[in-house]
Write a protein that holds these residues in place. Structure first.
Motif, short mmCIF file in Angstrom:
data_model
loop_
_atom_site.label_atom_id
_atom_site.label_comp_id
_atom_site.label_asym_id
_atom_site.label_seq_id
_atom_site.Cartn_x
_atom_site.Cartn_y
_atom_site.Cartn_z
N PHE A 197 17.46 13.90 20.52
CA PHE A 197 17.39 12.72 21.37
C PHE A 197 16.94 13.14 22.77
N LEU A 198 15.88 12.53 23.25
CA LEU A 198 15.31 12.88 24.55
C LEU A 198 15.63 11.87 25.64
N GLY A 199 16.41 10.87 25.31
CA GLY A 199 16.80 9.90 26.33
C GLY A 199 16.27 8.51 26.04
N GLU A 200 16.65 7.59 26.90
CA GLU A 200 16.22 6.20 26.79
C GLU A 200 15.41 5.84 28.03
N ILE A 201 14.29 5.17 27.81
CA ILE A 201 13.44 4.76 28.91
C ILE A 201 13.24 3.25 28.84
N VAL A 202 13.37 2.59 29.99
CA VAL A 202 13.27 1.14 30.06
C VAL A 202 12.16 0.78 31.05
N PHE A 203 11.22 -0.06 30.59
CA PHE A 203 10.17 -0.58 31.44
C PHE A 203 10.45 -2.05 31.74
N SER A 204 10.17 -2.48 32.95
CA SER A 204 10.36 -3.90 33.26
C SER A 204 9.31 -4.37 34.26
N ARG A 205 9.07 -5.67 34.21
CA ARG A 205 8.14 -6.30 35.14
C ARG A 205 8.41 -7.79 35.18
N LYS A 206 7.74 -8.48 36.09
CA LYS A 206 7.98 -9.91 36.26
C LYS A 206 7.40 -10.73 35.12
N LYS A 207 6.27 -10.30 34.58
CA LYS A 207 5.60 -11.05 33.51
C LYS A 207 5.98 -10.50 32.14
N ARG A 208 5.91 -11.36 31.15
CA ARG A 208 6.20 -10.97 29.78
C ARG A 208 5.16 -9.94 29.30
N PHE A 209 5.59 -9.00 28.49
CA PHE A 209 4.68 -8.02 27.90
C PHE A 209 3.98 -8.64 26.70
N SER A 210 2.67 -8.45 26.62
CA SER A 210 1.93 -8.88 25.43
C SER A 210 2.03 -7.81 24.36
N GLU A 211 1.66 -8.14 23.15
CA GLU A 211 1.71 -7.17 22.06
C GLU A 211 0.79 -5.98 22.34
N SER A 212 -0.38 -6.26 22.90
CA SER A 212 -1.30 -5.16 23.20
C SER A 212 -0.75 -4.25 24.30
N GLN A 213 -0.04 -4.83 25.23
CA GLN A 213 0.55 -4.01 26.29
C GLN A 213 1.69 -3.15 25.76
N LEU A 214 2.49 -3.70 24.85
CA LEU A 214 3.56 -2.91 24.23
C LEU A 214 2.96 -1.77 23.42
N LEU A 215 1.86 -2.03 22.74
CA LEU A 215 1.18 -0.98 21.99
C LEU A 215 0.67 0.10 22.93
#
Length: 309
Positions: free
Chosen positions: A105-123
């Motif tokens: 286990f290398l840890g947990e990483i959380v990304f956040s922003r004001k706008k919703r993530f699209s599927e292509s952005q998550l990819l």
């Protein structure tokens, strides 16, 4: 309402994605800014290899993803290792990844922003996480190696090497800022008798119990080192003599009040301490020598005492 998407990403799979480029699952190449995904991958490959410091690696990673995907925040946490870093301000929409590689286990990483993530952005995020694989793993291994090199293998506190380097640094800071620097030398009373009567395994447990007890008496900024055997050094930065004596008495009393048991036997433990505050133009050796002398003075006076000037 906060949108949180959670995923577990195996870096072995991420590496496969990385090698496959952006043609995963039949998708088209992602481009959300002037930079293409391939260009960001190339930049990350070059930048992330320039450091072994975890905070620096995460900072570079965040900056590239902020420019590319408009991220507002990156949070990284590895519980048990004392690692928690946040860069930026958390946004409304979040996606998190628990990262593993080769079963580790290398840890947990959380990304956040004001706008919703699209599927292509998550990819794109998952693909770019593949670039983080070796830099993050190497940084964690480096951090562990540094910790082991500077830590006592039994108690986990700083060893003699760490003590020497920290003392040298703190004395320089004390001189530069004209601040008080106090040191305590602690020696467990009659420790040889514990080893002789109950065995060295019991002695090891006694050392660890004393360390845990002392830690509970210190501030987060205070430093604890094992100088050797049953002797420890405590460094109190920006602490005048009067406060250092109070800390020493708190430690002495806490150790005396410990309930240390082995195989049903209650074993009393006490410690003698020497307390000294750095004098003008005094170096590392002189400060520790004064602490030692005061500690041995406490021993000669009956033990379970504090030696002060």
């Amino acid at each position: 309402m906060t949108l949180t998407q959670g995923n577990t990403i195996d870096f072995d799979s991420a590496r496969l994605k990385l090698s496959q480029g952006t043609s995963l699952a039949g998708t088209q190449p992602v481009q959300t800014s002037e930079l293409s995904l391939d260009a960001v991958k190339d930049r990350l490959t070059q930048q992330l290899q320039t450091s072994l410091e975890i905070d620096r690696i995460l900072e570079m990673f965040f900056q590239e993803l902020r420019n590319f995907l408009g991220l507002d925040c990156l949070e990284y946490r590895l519980d048990g290792n004392g690692l928690h870093q946040r860069i930026g301000q958390p946004g409304l929409h979040r996606c998190s990844y628990r990262m593993t590689h080769a079963g580790s286990f290398l840890g947990e990483i959380v990304f956040s922003r004001k706008k919703r993530f699209s599927e292509s952005q998550l990819l794109a995020l998952e693909t770019l996480l593949g670039n983080l694989l070796y830099p993050l793993r190497n940084a964690l291994l480096y951090r562990e190696a540094v910790f082991c090199a500077h830590s006592d293998s039994l108690t986990g506190v700083g060893n003699r090497l760490a003590m020497d380097r920290t003392l040298d640094r703190e004395i320089k800071l004390s001189i530069r800022h004209c601040s008080s620097l106090s040191a305590l030398v602690l020696d467990i009373d009659y420790f040889k008798q514990i080893n002789d009567q109950y065995g060295h395994a019991c002695g090891d447990e006694a050392l660890k119990a004393v360390v845990n007890c002392v830690r509970g008496c210190l501030r987060d900024v205070d430093e604890l080192f094992r100088a050797g055997g049953e002797e420890f050094v405590i460094l109190l930065s920006d602490t005048p003599a009067s406060d250092a004596r109070l800390v020493a008495e708190r430690i002495r009393s806490a150790i005396e009040g410990m309930q240390f048991q082995q195989h049903g036997d209650s074993i009393p433990i006490t410690a003698s301490l020497g307390v000294a505050t750095r004098q003008l133009d005094e170096g590392v050796r002189e400060l520790l020598e004064r602490c030692d002398k005061l500690m041995y003075s406490a021993k000669r006076s009956g033990r379970n005492r504090i030696g002060i000037q």
